[in-house]
Each structure stands twice: as C-alpha cells, then as structure tokens.
Motif scaffolding. Structure first.
Motif, PDB file in Angstrom:
ATOM      1  N   THR A 187      -1.208  -0.814  -9.764  1.00 13.05           N
ATOM      2  CA  THR A 187      -0.947   0.227  -8.833  1.00 13.05           C
ATOM      3  C   THR A 187      -1.456   0.004  -7.463  1.00 13.05           C
ATOM      4  O   THR A 187      -1.518   0.585  -6.641  1.00 13.05           O
ATOM      5  CB  THR A 187      -1.872   1.336  -9.195  1.00 13.05           C
ATOM      6  OG1 THR A 187      -3.144   1.302  -9.334  1.00 13.05           O
ATOM      7  CG2 THR A 187      -1.440   1.963 -10.754  1.00 13.05           C
ATOM      8  N   ASN A 188      -1.911  -1.215  -7.282  1.00 14.33           N
ATOM      9  CA  ASN A 188      -2.767  -1.716  -6.086  1.00 14.33           C
ATOM     10  C   ASN A 188      -3.554  -0.692  -5.351  1.00 14.33           C
ATOM     11  O   ASN A 188      -3.680  -0.429  -4.293  1.00 14.33           O
ATOM     12  CB  ASN A 188      -1.390  -2.053  -5.045  1.00 14.33           C
ATOM     13  CG  ASN A 188      -1.727  -2.728  -3.757  1.00 14.33           C
ATOM     14  OD1 ASN A 188      -2.803  -3.358  -3.836  1.00 14.33           O
ATOM     15  ND2 ASN A 188      -1.205  -2.410  -2.640  1.00 14.33           N
ATOM     16  N   THR A 189      -4.607  -0.504  -6.242  1.00 15.78           N
ATOM     17  CA  THR A 189      -5.633   0.313  -5.957  1.00 15.78           C
ATOM     18  C   THR A 189      -6.828  -0.241  -6.577  1.00 15.78           C
ATOM     19  O   THR A 189      -6.877  -1.115  -7.242  1.00 15.78           O
ATOM     20  CB  THR A 189      -5.481   1.782  -6.642  1.00 15.78           C
ATOM     21  OG1 THR A 189      -5.667   1.605  -8.208  1.00 15.78           O
ATOM     22  CG2 THR A 189      -4.205   2.281  -6.243  1.00 15.78           C
ATOM     23  N   THR A 190      -8.050   0.289  -5.887  1.00 11.05           N
ATOM     24  CA  THR A 190      -9.335  -0.113  -6.568  1.00 11.05           C
ATOM     25  C   THR A 190     -10.256   1.071  -6.693  1.00 11.05           C
ATOM     26  O   THR A 190     -10.222   2.159  -5.985  1.00 11.05           O
ATOM     27  CB  THR A 190      -9.867  -1.216  -5.472  1.00 11.05           C
ATOM     28  OG1 THR A 190     -10.348  -0.524  -4.288  1.00 11.05           O
ATOM     29  CG2 THR A 190      -9.201  -2.340  -5.600  1.00 11.05           C
ATOM     30  N   SER A 191     -11.198   1.041  -7.619  1.00 13.93           N
ATOM     31  CA  SER A 191     -12.238   1.953  -7.568  1.00 13.93           C
ATOM     32  C   SER A 191     -13.063   1.858  -6.449  1.00 13.93           C
ATOM     33  O   SER A 191     -13.146   0.898  -5.840  1.00 13.93           O
ATOM     34  CB  SER A 191     -13.282   1.957  -8.939  1.00 13.93           C
ATOM     35  OG  SER A 191     -12.271   2.029 -10.147  1.00 13.93           O
TER      36      SER A 191
END
Length: 444
Positions: free
Chosen positions: A256-260
């Motif tokens: 998703t091309n995200t990070t926490s």
C-alpha cells in the motif's frame, strides 16, 4: 731596614722583581682589556641577534596577517562554491526522490487498477444457481451488512443433505461441548462435487491471522513488478510459515506504500487511509464488502504492541471497540478455493501447506505460531494433503483448511470463525471438529 744598606746583589734582585711584577700586571691589564673587549663584542653580537630576531618576528607576523587576509577570502569563496554544489546535489536528490515517490505511487495505483481488473480467482462452483449474498451486498456498506440480523436465513443455495448434516454435526458437537454457536460461522465446500453448506457463513467476522492469505494473494500478484524480491519474498514466507506479524506488517506497507507512525492530520490521514484501503479494492469487486486494511498486532520489532498513531486512527481511534479486519468464512473459503485450483497461486499453496507426516507439532522448541497444535491438523491422518491458515487471540479462534486424501476421493475446504473467548480457551474443540468432518466426508 733601609735598602741602601743592602748589598748590590740584593738591590739587583729587588729591581728584577719590580720589573717582573710590572710586566705581569701589564699582562693582566692587557688580558682584562681583551676579556672586556671580547665580552663587549659578544654583547654587541647578542644584541644584534636579538634585534634581528625581533625584526624577523615582526616580519613573520606581518606575513601571517597578509596571508590571512589573502587566503581567507579564497577559503570563503571555495566554501560557498562547495555549499552551492552540495545544495544543488541535494536539491537534485530531493527532486529525484520526489519523482521516485510519485512514480511509486503511480505504479501502486496502476497495480491496484490492474489487479482489480485482471485478478480473477475462480468463483465458487454452482454460484450461478444460488442466491449469493456476495453480489447482493456488494453495494452495501460494511456497517449495514454487519447489522443485518436476517443474513443467516437468506442463503438459498443448492441443497446437499449430506453436506448439511456435516455442518449440523459441527454445531451439535460445539453445543455438547458447552460452547455457544451465536458467534460461530462455518463454511464447508465439497471440492469434488462443487457444493457448499454453511452456518452464518456470510457474517463478517474478525479473522485474526487468517487475513494474511488475502495479503499473500495480493503480494503474489504484485511481486513480478518489484525489484527487491529477495527481501519481500522472505517477509512473505515468514508471514505465512511463522504467522509473523512484523513480516505481515512489512508486506502491508509494501503493498500500500504506507508506514505505521504517529497520528496524522485530517488531510494527511485521508490520503494515507485511501492507500491502505486499496487492499479492499483488490478483492471487493468479486468478494463483496470486506475489510483487510488493518495490521495484526503486536509488532515487537517495531515496538508497537498495540495499534497507535495512524493505525489507531484507522480503527476509529478506539482501543476497546475498534474497527477491525472483517471477512466471512464464505469469502475465506472462496479465496482458498482459488489458491488450490489456480496454477498461478502454486507458490501460495506451497507456503500454506504443512506436511503432517514430517512436521513435529509437539516439538516444544517451536517459537512461532504452530499451525497444527489445537487446530484442524492435530487430529487428521498424516498421509493427507493439508493446506491451511489459522488465527488465534485471547478472544477468538479461526481457521481455514483444504484437506484432501492422496487418492483424491475426499477433497474439501473447511472454514470456521469463532468470535468467543470460550473457543479461544478450548484447545480441543477445533481438533474434535476436524476429526468428525474428515470421518463424515470420507464416508460419503
């Protein structure tokens, strides 16, 4: 005594002594004069040396001052030049990074669109002659489907009395074990005849780690388009083989091309959450409403032992009653059916397969999630094909498994989700269910 009375020889001696003393004194005076002149000369020379040294020091100081004012501007000019050069390089790197990020985001969106349009897992057999709630509820939101209390009685599907009896036997076994069936969902698919039976099988429930097979399928679709395959494949394998949460979090971030991280403002969170929700878009056209956007916790390597920051925002900001992943046993069975029948997912099938003949599930040294102990595989014969993914929390127990005899006469998929702490604590109920289903399916 008067000298005049001395003898002549004595007078001569006296005269000689006087002459000698005079010469010595003269010599001494001369030596003193020489010594004085030498000292004076030495003093003068020393003075000259000191004056010369002072002059050289003054000259050296002036030279240093001159050099300072001459060289310093050169250094400043050089520093300014280097700073501008480095700044330009940094700007170029930033621009390249931004372009790379935009390219990655565009690539990600292209992947989502391509996957949504091209991913075509086989549908459940005989869905054309059954009233499937997958299509009926496709356009409804998740909350409405969750709140519909009549969902259980609306399934109108091909009837198979023997399969229905197997499901009824599962329910009876749970009740006799003192377990409630209120929060229980069951799907049983006979792969050989293409018929399924179920109990509350379209109810969306929390899947725990079973959700990882959805991420697995998405990752396998996207893997050919990525460069860093070795690291990603390693995390995919650990996500399935060990049910490792840190690895599954890595896969979700990569997909998703995200990070926490820390909480985001409204605009940033909207953009971030849309990326996470792209996971739902991959499956929703064929599977209907579901939610597979939330990471599984804890993530010990990242020091996240519960949802925090933006992950908590995605859950509605609630810890006690959060928005969580939600899928049904029907959807899970559908996906497992696609994995075992579609040659494109042979790697997914390999990762989900456990060889019951060689896997020592009683080994106390196993320091990761045991895919057999207290689950379906524990009570099954060891000479079968066993493809499964299970989940377990302090409040729930879940599993989906494809079970087949080597001769192919018995082949079925069983999915059970139990959102009840009693099932979580009961380590014997899933093995007991699995044993009964295998016996009944083998005797048909």
């Amino acid at each position: 005594m008067d000298n005049y009375n001395l003898p002549e020889s004595d007078n001569e001696n006296k005269s000689n002594e006087k002459d000698l003393n005079f010469q010595e004194r003269r010599k001494i005076r001369r030596n003193r004069k020489v010594n004085f002149e030498s000292q004076l000369t030495y003093f003068q020379e020393s003075r000259q040396k000191e004056q010369k040294s002072d002059s050289e020091k003054k000259l050296s100081f002036y030279q240093i001052v001159f050099l300072f004012f001459t060289i310093t501007p050169l250094f400043f000019s050089l520093a300014i030049f280097l700073s501008k050069t480095i700044f330009k390089e940094q700007l170029s790197q930033i621009d390249a990074l931004q372009q790379s990020q935009e390219s990655l985001e565009n690539k990600q969106q292209d992947f989502i669109q391509e996957t949504v349009s091209e991913l075509r897992l086989p549908q459940l057999p005989n869905t054309s002659t059954s009233t499937s709630l997958f299509n009926q509820y496709t356009n409804n939101n998740l909350l409405n489907q969750e709140d519909n209390q009549d969902i259980y009685g609306q399934l109108q599907q091909n009837k198979n009395e023997q399969l229905d009896k197997v499901v009824e036997s599962i329910i009876s076994l749970c009740q006799k074990s003192g377990l409630s069936t209120k929060n229980l969902s069951i799907t049983l698919l006979d792969v050989n005849i293409g018929v399924k039976a179920g109990y509350q099988s379209e109810k969306l429930r929390y899947p725990a780690s079973v959700v990882k097979i959805f991420w697995l399928v998405a990752a396998i679709n996207y893997l050919p388009q990525t460069d860093n395959r070795a690291e990603i494949k390693n995390n995919i394998e650990k996500m399935i083989k060990q049910s490792d949460n840190d690895s599954s979090g890595y896969v979700v971030d990569w997909l998703t091309n995200t990070t926490s991280g820390e909480a985001l403002d409204s605009a940033q969170f909207q953009k971030w959450s849309e990326k996470r929700k792209s996971l739902n878009k991959i499956f929703s056209q064929q599977y209907g409403n579901l939610d597979i956007t939330h990471k599984t916790f804890p993530l010990p390597k990242q020091n996240y032992f519960k949802p925090e920051g933006r992950d908590l925002q995605l859950r509605g900001g609630e810890i006690e009653n959060p928005t969580r992943n939600k899928i049904s046993t029907d959807q899970t069975t559908w996906l497992m059916y696609g994995i075992i029948t579609n040659p494109g997912y042979i790697e997914a099938k390999r990762l989900l397969t456990t060889n019951l003949a060689t896997f020592d599930w009683k080994d106390s040294s196993i320091n990761y999630f045991n895919p057999v102990m207290s689950l379906f595989g524990e009570s099954l014969p060891t000479n079968i094909e066993f493809v499964s993914k299970a989940g377990w929390t302090t409040q729930t127990r879940q599993e989906v498994a494809y079970i087949a005899t080597r001769d192919g006469k018995t082949r079925y998929i069983l999915a059970i989700f139990a959102e009840d702490p009693a099932y979580s604590k009961d380590k014997t109920i899933f093995p007991a269910i699995s044993k009964r289903v295998f016996e009944l399916m083998s005797n048909q």
